[in-house]
Design an enzyme around this catalytic site. Structure first.
Site, PDB file in Angstrom:
ATOM      1  N   LYS A 113      51.194  22.028  29.251  1.00  0.00           N
ATOM      2  CA  LYS A 113      49.997  22.094  28.447  1.00  0.00           C
ATOM      3  C   LYS A 113      50.265  21.865  26.961  1.00  0.00           C
ATOM      4  CE  LYS A 113      48.898  26.012  27.163  1.00  0.00           C
ATOM      5  NZ  LYS A 113      48.529  27.421  26.957  1.00  0.00           N
TER       6      LYS A 113
ATOM      7  N   ASP B 202      43.225  25.870  22.296  1.00  0.00           N
ATOM      8  CA  ASP B 202      44.210  26.257  23.305  1.00  0.00           C
ATOM      9  C   ASP B 202      43.745  27.541  24.002  1.00  0.00           C
ATOM     10  OD1 ASP B 202      46.524  26.202  24.734  1.00  0.00           O
ATOM     11  OD2 ASP B 202      47.807  26.984  23.133  1.00  0.00           O
TER      12      ASP B 202
ATOM     13  N   GLN C  14      44.063  31.777  34.907  1.00  0.00           N
ATOM     14  CA  GLN C  14      44.890  32.675  34.096  1.00  0.00           C
ATOM     15  C   GLN C  14      44.055  33.457  33.092  1.00  0.00           C
ATOM     16  OE1 GLN C  14      48.959  31.323  32.949  1.00  0.00           O
ATOM     17  NE2 GLN C  14      48.221  29.342  33.640  1.00  0.00           N
TER      18      GLN C  14
ATOM     19  N   ARG D 205      55.309  33.081  36.784  1.00  0.00           N
ATOM     20  CA  ARG D 205      56.327  33.194  35.726  1.00  0.00           C
ATOM     21  C   ARG D 205      57.694  32.786  36.241  1.00  0.00           C
ATOM     22  NH1 ARG D 205      53.613  31.910  32.396  1.00  0.00           N
ATOM     23  NH2 ARG D 205      52.118  31.715  34.075  1.00  0.00           N
TER      24      ARG D 205
END
Length: 812
Positions: free
Chosen positions: A48, A288, A322, A676
DNA sequence: ATGGGGCTGCTTTTT
DNA sequence: GCAGCCCCAT
């Protein structure tokens, strides 16, 4: 279009594709799409930030070069052939980049680009990576508007302070100051904290501001139940509290964090002239972590990115899966509804980044499987080109202590075997209360570790006090900070005196400071007039000296003249650390002075208020890191442990009670946790756990059940009947409290357990041979339970630590 | 004014 | 289980 023209465009695009060959097709698409609204749904680990940075660089260098269909009128066969050859010619990336310059269409100067993030760290990273992309021109990264929502809004408010009804040098209240103000408001209004707590009142006020609802609108909209208030009476109470709280802050010439966004957005909404100024400046806006935005932030970025003729050059990037910050105001509906909410010509488009560059396929499969159980999302499936990867290890310890031991054991073995460094491991937990048992487990072992999320430097009392002094010097009206320091050190100004001051200030619609400065004029203050005036004179004296002093020396001066330093010195030896902290603060001031063109106290305080602690996560130290899942967002680790995958913990009891939407948020948190991990993931669920002083038999988390069994490496265990665990192997514990290989064996069921080879004991000074590392010298031998830990200096690969049972060593 | 004792309550965090 | 807070006694 002629054939030549078509070939020209094809050749141009082939050259760009070659230049951006490091990106995948989706990522390139995101870079090239610069006009019109764009939503990039970026899955975990999909590159990203790379896209964000490359897109900014592309806009600056080439404008709309790729998608534009313009062809030079005089283009000839020879030119096109040359371009077509260039696509396969031997060229460096720099040469290619320079060649592409000829295709630029409306390249954009950096100062017309606005990139908004949530954290200073993220903003800093964007700036750093832009700087690296333009090594020859440092003005590019300097001129770009890259900052957090708050810093961007502060930049606006600093310029239009009077327009929003503030005076220069206004204070910014952090959560703690805001809570103090709110507590005082509730007391003033005679509202019992048990009926309406400062915490929930602040939360309600914060939600209102997130929705751009001021105190007046709040009162008017009282029938509109959008905030889940239980009853009308409570709503009316909150309306009163909101209004009084706002008045208190205004009179303190202060803002809270939400006000920063609220006032800036309002200003743009209500003042066309100022709004047009910014709209004309910004040609491209990028946001963002868009899944973390609230309505006010949506509106702010919408306005700033609006171009003439209902066009928005707004790119937002985020991942609805997320979205884990609902509790602090984030609204997942903003990212989900982006394409409908932004009515633009051209229309908003969506690009999905689903290729993951981080994890193995089993880890991604598990994450995909869990998140697929959510209803409220835009479907995505992460995939990777990485082949192989081991299944997810499930650990099933008896309780939280054994859980910690099992984790420590596995880490020790892997490091001893030379498979990993300590820094490769992260232990991510749901609630901070879990950290105690984990930390104890680590503290008892030889494993170096770091706990993130303790008391922050800026939260220390002495730092807060010093900052409060500086704030009062900078802004005499600041009531919360004044109250904080007025009797620190003791000045014999008690509650009764302050209550009298407050009453007069209230009647005269002025500040405490004003009243105190004129204390001799009020009969009610006659007795304490000298003390009060002594204090204001001290502050005024310091304020007068401020313009003539260097900032760091000024801070020292404040510490001396207020008696604060002396107070701490008098407290004795035990307070030495606090003196050190004050010195540390002064060196922070110096650091600020070095970086600032014209350092001022006001600017320093502003930065100080908006910047938490400098990079708390340092990934260079070789230590296992322990933190909450929330703070691990955006990070990655080769080896990840997720302790506490139990009903009641994860999902937490309160979440389950709160309803399906909250459960989905919790599931997103599980998704964040799983993604993660790069190489290996360990999920642990203890049969029983003590938390908050209560021992609970917890069934395994439903999120664990949502992972297909074939992805799991289960310990030999059956279903749980009220926390009864079917234990596989008998455990043995060493004297130091380690479960030498016992605990680890349970996670390797399915694979042959490491053969228990006869352990030859070596002594320090022995020369030994290891299959992988070659020859080395034994430095130390340490008994660890039933096992031994060797420290061996190898001739070629350096010093390693390994357990005797696992190290394949022979004596030379 | 200060400190001790008892009580509560308690996800998650950045600005 | 513990931190943080309130209240009361000194």
């Amino acid at each position: 279009m002629t054939d030549i023209q078509k070939r020209y465009l094809t050749a141009k695009r082939a050259l760009f594709d070659r230049y951006y060959a490091r990106l995948n097709e989706r990522q390139r698409e995101a870079v090239y799409h610069i006009n019109g609204p764009l939503l990039i749904l970026a899955g975990a680990g999909s590159g990203k930030t790379t896209v964000l940075v490359e897109r900014i660089a592309y806009i600056i260098r080439y404008g709309d070069a790729y998608r534009n269909n313009a062809v030079p009128f005089d283009i000839g066969e020879r030119d096109v052939t040359a371009l077509e050859h260039a696509a396969t010619a031997d060229m460096s990336r720099e040469e290619l980049g320079a060649l592409l310059g000829q295709f630029a269409v409306d390249p954009c100067p950096p100062w017309r680009i606005l990139a908004i993030t949530f954290t200073n760290k993220a903003a800093g990273e964007i700036k750093a990576r832009i700087a690296a992309a333009f090594p020859q021109d440092e003005t590019v990264s300097r001129d770009i508007w890259a900052g957090t929502f708050h810093s961007v809004c502060m930049r606006i408010l600093r310029r239009y302070t009077a327009e929003v009804g503030l005076q220069a040098g206004f204070s910014v209240y952090d959560t703690d100051d805001a809570k103090k103000a709110m507590t005082a408001v509730l007391k003033d209004l005679n509202i019992d904290e048990k009926v309406l707590s400062a915490k929930s009142a602040l939360a309600a006020v914060s939600r209102a501001k997130d929705h751009l609802i001021g105190p007046e609108e709040f009162e008017m909209q009282i029938e509109n139940d959008d905030f889940g208030f239980v009853d009308d009476y409570r709503k009316k109470q909150i309306a009163k509290v909101y209004s009084a709280y706002q008045t208190r802050l205004r009179r303190s010439n202060a803002l809270d964090f939400d006000d920063i966004i609220f006032y800036a957005t309002r200003l743009l909404q209500q003042n066309e002239g100022i709004c047009a100024l910014y709209q004309n400046q910004f040609r491209y806006v990028l946001v963002d972590e868009y899944q973390d935005t609230n309505y006010a932030q949506f509106e702010l970025t919408r306005i700033l990115s609006q171009m003439p003729r209902e066009t928005y050059n707004l790119m937002v990037v985020g991942d609805d899966d997320q979205s884990i910050y609902k509790f602090r105001g984030a609204d997942i509906k903003i990212i989900l509804g982006f394409t409908e909410k932004i009515k633009s010509t051209p229309k908003a488009e969506i690009i999905r980044l689903e290729q993951n560059y981080r994890s193995t396929q089993p880890i991604l499969d598990a994450a995909n499987a869990v998140i697929a159980h959510n209803e409220t999302r835009r479907p995505k499936t992460l995939w990777t080109e990485r082949r192989g990867g081991s299944r997810i290890h499930v650990l099933n310890p008896k309780d939280q202590n054994e859980e910690a031991r099992a984790i420590v054991d596995i880490i020790q073995q892997k490091v001893a075997n030379g498979e990993n460094h300590y820094r490769d491991f992260a232990v991510l937990f749901r609630v901070n209360a879990q950290s105690n048992a984990l930390e104890q487990g680590f503290a008892r072992s030889a494993v170096p570790y770091r706990m993130l999320g303790g008391v922050r430097f800026s939260d220390r009392k002495e730092i807060r006090d010093l900052v409060a002094y500086l704030q009062v010097i900078n802004n005499h009206a600041d009531r919360e900070r004044l109250l904080r320091i007025i009797n620190e050190p003791r000045r014999k100004i008690g509650d009764k005196t302050l209550a009298a001051v407050a009453e007069i200030a209230e009647a005269e619609h002025t500040t405490l400071f004003e009243v105190m400065a004129r204390a001799d004029r009020y009969i009610a203050l006659a007795r304490s007039a000298d003390t009060l005036k002594g204090f204001t004179a001290l502050i005024e004296g310091l304020s007068a000296d401020l313009p003539y002093a260097k900032l760091d020396e000024f801070v020292e001066e404040v510490l001396d003249r207020t008696g604060y330093r002396q107070m701490i010195k008098d407290a004795g030896e035990t307070e030495a650390e606090r003196l050190d902290n004050l010195e540390e603060f002064v060196s922070n001031v110096k650091e600020y002075m070095n970086g600032a063109e014209a350092p001022t106290l006001t600017e320093f305080l502003e930065i100080n208020a908006l910047v938490a602690d400098v990079d708390r996560y340092d990934d260079t130290a070789d230590a296992v890191v322990l933190m909450t899942i929330h703070s691990a967002k955006g990070l990655e680790f080769p080896q990840v442990f997720l302790p506490g995958f139990e009903e009641g913990i994860f999902p937490g009891m309160q979440t389950v009670m709160a309803g399906p939407a909250e459960l989905e948020e919790e599931r997103r948190l599980a998704y964040v946790a799983i993604t993660r991990a790069k190489d290996e993931l360990y999920i642990a669920h203890a049969a029983s756990r003590m938390l908050y002083g209560r021992t609970m038999p917890n069934p395994p988390s439903r999120f664990l059940d949502e992972i297909p069994p074939e992805l799991l490496q289960q310990p030999k265990t059956t279903k749980y009947a009220h926390g009864e665990t079917a234990q596989a192997a008998p455990r043995r514990y060493g004297k130091t409290g380690f479960s030498a290989p016992g605990a680890a064996e349970r996670i390797t069921v399915g694979r042959p357990a490491p053969a228990a080879r006869p352990t030859v004991t070596f002594a320090p000074g022995d020369r030994v041979h290891h299959n992988n590392f070659g020859d080395g010298l034994v430095l130390s031998v340490q008994r660890m339970g039933a096992d031994y830990l060797y420290e061996i200096a190898f001739d070629t690969v350096g010093t390693k630590r390994m357990m005797a049972t696992y190290a394949k060593l022979t004596k030379l």
